[in-house]
Design a protein around this motif. Structure first.
Motif, short mmCIF file in Angstrom:
data_model
loop_
_atom_site.label_atom_id
_atom_site.label_comp_id
_atom_site.label_asym_id
_atom_site.label_seq_id
_atom_site.Cartn_x
_atom_site.Cartn_y
_atom_site.Cartn_z
N UNK A 154 -37.15 52.62 48.27
CA UNK A 154 -36.82 51.11 47.93
C UNK A 154 -38.11 50.39 47.94
N UNK A 155 -38.86 50.72 49.32
CA UNK A 155 -40.12 50.07 49.40
C UNK A 155 -41.03 50.16 48.17
N UNK A 156 -41.10 51.37 47.74
CA UNK A 156 -42.08 52.05 46.59
C UNK A 156 -41.33 51.12 45.31
N UNK A 157 -40.15 51.04 45.15
CA UNK A 157 -39.63 50.15 44.01
C UNK A 157 -40.19 48.77 44.13
N UNK A 158 -39.85 48.20 45.24
CA UNK A 158 -40.40 46.77 45.57
C UNK A 158 -42.00 46.61 45.28
N UNK A 159 -42.89 47.54 45.65
CA UNK A 159 -44.33 47.52 45.38
C UNK A 159 -44.37 47.46 43.84
N UNK A 165 -44.70 46.28 37.26
CA UNK A 165 -44.61 47.40 36.74
C UNK A 165 -42.86 47.47 36.23
N UNK A 166 -42.34 46.89 37.23
CA UNK A 166 -40.76 46.86 37.14
C UNK A 166 -40.34 45.46 37.00
N UNK A 167 -39.27 45.06 36.10
CA UNK A 167 -38.68 43.85 36.21
C UNK A 167 -37.84 43.68 37.54
N UNK A 168 -37.59 42.28 37.72
CA UNK A 168 -36.76 42.10 38.79
C UNK A 168 -35.21 42.96 38.69
N UNK A 172 -33.39 45.81 40.80
CA UNK A 172 -32.09 45.55 41.44
C UNK A 172 -31.18 46.76 41.19
N UNK A 173 -31.30 47.00 39.79
CA UNK A 173 -30.43 48.37 39.49
C UNK A 173 -30.74 49.64 40.24
#
Length: 183
Positions: A154-159, A165-168, A172-173
């Motif tokens: 999850x921390x990596x996704x937040x980065x 690189x990812x949308x909000x 969240x998905x």
């Protein structure tokens, strides 16, 4: 005396006459977050695997929900050995009325031979207590590792979200999918 120590002594019918000092010493070596499952003043043979060197020592042996601990005091020298439950490879029990009961604990570096009651039902109960403690510890450790891994993901996704690189919405998905694995 801690309640868990009293319960373990009573459960395994451990004789404590003249051994209060060594039990108190063992209690002082315990961490607050540990629960004592087995405790016994006993003679132990510790064998170092790579050298075959054997030490026969009198002392106290403790099994908690996290580790095994052996403490001995011979003359003016005190020694304490501890091993996390995850380091235990195998456990054996054997004995008779002549030699007494033995619980053998094997790790990669040492083996511990603990003298216990020779009553077969009691030896098996002690062995079962050890095996259950090891299994519970291993399962808890594995689930803790999974939780840590998911939180790191999850921390990596937040980065990645912070770097756009990812949308909000994508963040969240993916986060929801990972959080569902924790439940």
């Amino acid at each position: 005396m801690r309640i868990d120590i009293e319960q373990a002594l009573q459960k395994f019918n451990t004789k404590t006459f003249g051994r209060k000092n060594i039990i108190e010493k063992a209690e002082s070596l315990l961490r607050a977050d540990e629960q004592v499952l087995f405790i016994s003043p006993s003679n132990i043979v510790i064998t170092t695997v790579n050298t075959g060197k054997k030490n026969k020592l009198p002392g106290i042996f403790v099994l908690t929900d996290k580790r095994i601990l052996f403490h001995c005091k011979v003359l003016f020298e005190e020694t304490t050995e501890t091993t996390e439950l995850s380091k235990i490879d195998s456990i054996n029990c054997f004995g008779n009325g002549l030699t007494g009961g033995h619980i053998e604990i094997h790790t990669r570096t040492k083996s511990y031979d603990i003298l216990v009651s020779y009553k077969k039902t009691l030896m098996n109960e002690i062995k079962d207590t050890f095996e259950n403690a090891i299994n519970s510890y291993t399962q808890n450790e594995a689930s803790g590792n999974i939780e840590t891994d998911i939180l790191q993901q999850i921390e990596k996704l937040a980065e990645l979200r912070d770097k756009t690189i990812l949308t909000e919405q994508e963040f969240q998905e993916k986060k929801q999918v990972l959080m569902a694995k924790l439940k």
